[in-house]
Scaffold this motif. Structure first.
Motif, short mmCIF file in Angstrom:
data_model
loop_
_atom_site.label_atom_id
_atom_site.label_comp_id
_atom_site.label_asym_id
_atom_site.label_seq_id
_atom_site.Cartn_x
_atom_site.Cartn_y
_atom_site.Cartn_z
N GLY A 189 0.80 -1.23 0.00
CA GLY A 189 0.00 0.00 0.00
C GLY A 189 0.82 1.27 0.00
N SER A 191 -0.10 4.07 2.53
CA SER A 191 -0.15 4.81 3.79
C SER A 191 0.94 4.45 4.79
CB SER A 191 -1.53 4.68 4.44
OG SER A 191 -1.76 3.37 4.87
N TYR A 200 -3.79 7.99 10.72
CA TYR A 200 -5.14 7.41 10.67
C TYR A 200 -5.38 6.52 11.89
CZ TYR A 200 -5.17 8.83 5.73
OH TYR A 200 -5.11 9.55 4.56
N ILE B 35 -9.91 1.88 -6.88
CA ILE B 35 -9.27 1.96 -5.57
C ILE B 35 -7.91 1.26 -5.64
CG2 ILE B 35 -9.43 1.23 -3.14
CD1 ILE B 35 -12.49 1.56 -3.43
N LYS B 38 -5.39 3.51 -6.90
CA LYS B 38 -5.11 4.64 -6.00
C LYS B 38 -4.40 4.20 -4.73
CE LYS B 38 -8.99 7.71 -6.95
NZ LYS B 38 -10.30 8.06 -6.43
N GLU B 39 -4.85 3.09 -4.18
CA GLU B 39 -4.42 2.72 -2.84
C GLU B 39 -3.20 1.79 -2.80
OE1 GLU B 39 -5.81 3.71 0.19
OE2 GLU B 39 -7.00 5.14 -0.95
N PHE B 40 -2.84 1.26 -3.96
CA PHE B 40 -1.70 0.34 -3.97
C PHE B 40 -0.51 1.03 -4.63
CE2 PHE B 40 -5.04 -2.48 -3.01
CZ PHE B 40 -4.50 -3.63 -2.49
N ASN B 41 0.68 0.73 -4.13
CA ASN B 41 1.87 1.27 -4.78
C ASN B 41 2.23 0.38 -5.97
OD1 ASN B 41 3.29 -0.97 -3.78
ND2 ASN B 41 3.78 0.09 -1.87
N ASN B 83 -3.43 -0.68 3.47
CA ASN B 83 -3.50 0.69 3.97
C ASN B 83 -4.44 0.76 5.14
OD1 ASN B 83 -2.02 2.24 1.87
ND2 ASN B 83 -3.61 1.38 0.56
N MET B 85 -7.68 2.90 6.44
CA MET B 85 -8.70 3.76 5.84
C MET B 85 -8.69 5.13 6.53
SD MET B 85 -9.94 1.96 3.49
CE MET B 85 -11.40 2.85 2.98
N ASN B 163 -5.57 13.56 5.26
CA ASN B 163 -4.21 13.02 5.38
C ASN B 163 -3.27 14.13 5.85
OD1 ASN B 163 -3.45 14.54 3.14
ND2 ASN B 163 -3.89 12.87 1.71
#
Lengths: 309, 187
Positions: A189, A191, A200, B35, B38-41, B83, B85, B163
């Motif tokens: 991921g 984050s 978070y 998603i 967007k959320e994964f590298n 990640n 949320m 964020n």
């Protein structure tokens, strides 16, 4: 061929000749004590969590578990035919569970009771599938491993030593897989690399600390360092826990990590069981480090290299 | 003989626990492709797209699940992965007059367990049938505990956090939404 034999000697020594410093009595009693505290912590809410008409009813729970998953209804249904109410049956099962743990603490029928508590605990976990979280699953695993440490009544002393050594290695290897995949999942991921994961987490689990953390949010590098170090500790654990020079620091870091989870996220039971598992799996090395006749990786290899096979 | 059995058990355990973890991570692909991007590298997207395990998963579950269930290793260990949320969802149960019905959990451990339930519940928000069954089950419990309850309104309280970048640009704020989601009546 020589290499193959060396591998065999190493595997044998690694898996089955490591029991010297393991305190089996401490392990068995620590697990029993933890299990007692664990069940007492949910005892007042038993009907809401485990009851067939609890917050997650049996019908809903059954959608998530398989027919062969151990479940409380296996005992409660026949007991109902005998006229026992569900609440009474649940009390009876918890009492049997607690008494079995007390018997283990008192060294009475340890093998039988260790099997019984492992099975009843599985029933508790599977009957409250949506309530169960990491701590419950780790306790299930620990109770499974606990059976090995109670085989002394059926095995010869030499075989029992071998099994104890194996059980510790089994736990060590399992922990390595757990930490590796916990870290690996995070590497996919975003984050955990930009520091937002910690931010978070704070907002979700410890909002009371957000005010204190706000001034620090001006320096995202701090959050980044913290989250990346969590990923690194988890990813490196399976590799560096095996070397005597890095073991102590890694064990201290992982205990700090779990203490933080316990204190800040209030996952007390999870933190406690993870620390307990780490101490059972690797804590004995510290006792061993003080003894010159210890059998470490280094000494095994040194012995092997001197061995003329 | 004992040694052989134990070595077999260890090898089986390593294989199964690694497999269930690979499968659990692979299961992340079920999320929306948008998603996913967007959320994964880059590494995450590469892993999810290239590790194909459909057949493996299908047969694996049938054959090996008993071992995983009985050792408590069946759920995998991807805690807070990939990640976290940027939001938190809480379930609010209100009576007809709008008063909140508190969950009767006494101990911190039970409250934490219920927090886990809410976490799992998040995953069923899009699955109307399952979502309703879970909420109906919770509401029924409230009605058993309180015979005066005839109707329960379930609200979803969603808190969204900025964020770190947005926080430093716009200051600290939490965007809170209170959505009246479902009504459950005593039949």
């Amino acid at each position: 061929m020589i290499f193959y034999k060396k591998i065999l000697v190493f595997t044998n020594s690694f898996l089955f000749e490591n029991e010297k410093f393991i305190n089996k009595n401490f392990i068995v009693k620590a697990i029993a004590l933890f299990s007692i505290i664990n069940i007492l912590l949910v005892f007042p809410d038993r009907a809401n969590i485990f009851g067939s008409h609890g917050f997650i009813s049996r019908d809903v729970n059954n959608l998530f578990i398989l027919s062969y998953s151990p479940q409380l209804s296996w005992l409660i249904t026949p007991l109902a035919r005998l006229g026992l109410s569900e609440n009474l049956s649940l009390l009876l099962i918890i009492t049997i569970y607690l008494m079995s743990l007390v018997c283990i603490l008192m060294d009475y029928g340890r093998l039988v009771f260790s099997v019984l508590i492992w099975f009843i605990h599985l029933m508790f976990v599977q009957s409250s599938y949506l309530f169960a979280y990491g701590a419950d699953y780790f306790l299930s695993f620990l109770l499974f491993v606990n059976i090995f440490f109670n085989l002394d009544t059926v095995l010869k002393p030499e075989s029992f030593k071998m099994v104890c050594s194996f059980a510790i290695r089994f736990l060590q290897i399992h922990l390595c897989i757990v930490y590796f995949f916990s870290g690996f999942g995070k590497t996919l991921g975003i984050s955990w690399f930009d520091g937002n994961a910690i931010w978070y987490l704070a907002n979700t689990y410890f909002p009371w600390l957000v005010g204190t953390l706000l001034p620090l949010a001006k320096y995202p590098i701090l959050f980044k360092m913290l989250s990346v170090s969590v990923v690194l500790i988890e990813l490196l654990y399976p590799f560096f826990i095996w070397f005597s020079k890095t073991r102590r620091i890694l064990l201290i870091l992982i205990i700090i990590l779990h203490l933080s989870i316990g204190i800040f996220m209030q996952f007390y039971t999870f933190a406690a069981i993870m620390i307990l598992m780490n101490l059972i799996a690797f804590g004995y090395y510290f006792k061993k480090d003080f003894n010159l006749s210890s059998i470490s990786f280094g000494t095994i290899w040194r012995k092997l290299s001197l061995n003329k096979i | 003989m004992i040694k052989k059995i134990l070595v077999f058990l260890l090898l089986l355990h390593i294989f199964l626990v690694i497999s269930i973890n690979l499968i659990t991570i692979r299961g992340l692909e079920t999320i929306d492709p948008q998603i996913l991007s967007k959320e994964f590298n880059t590494f995450g997207r590469f892993y999810i797209r290239n590790f194909k395990a459909e057949y493996y998963q299908k047969y694996f579950n049938t054959i090996f699940n008993p071992y995983l269930i009985y050792t408590g290793t069946d759920r995998g260990y991807e805690f807070f992965s990939p990640n976290l949320m940027p939001s938190k969802m809480e379930l609010l149960f209100l009576d007809k007059r709008g008063n909140e019905i508190k969950f009767p959990f006494i101990t911190p451990e039970s409250k934490l367990k219920f927090f886990s339930t809410t976490y799992y519940f998040n995953g069923f928000l899009a699955d109307k049938k399952m979502r309703d069954r879970i909420l109906r089950s919770m509401s029924s419990r409230f009605m058993i505990l309180n015979s005066n309850l005839y109707e329960i309104n379930v609200h979803l309280k969603i808190s969204e956090f900025d964020n770190l970048d947005t926080l430093n640009k716009n200051g600290y704020r939490i965007n809170q939404k209170n959505i009246k989601a479902f009504i459950v009546s005593r039949k």
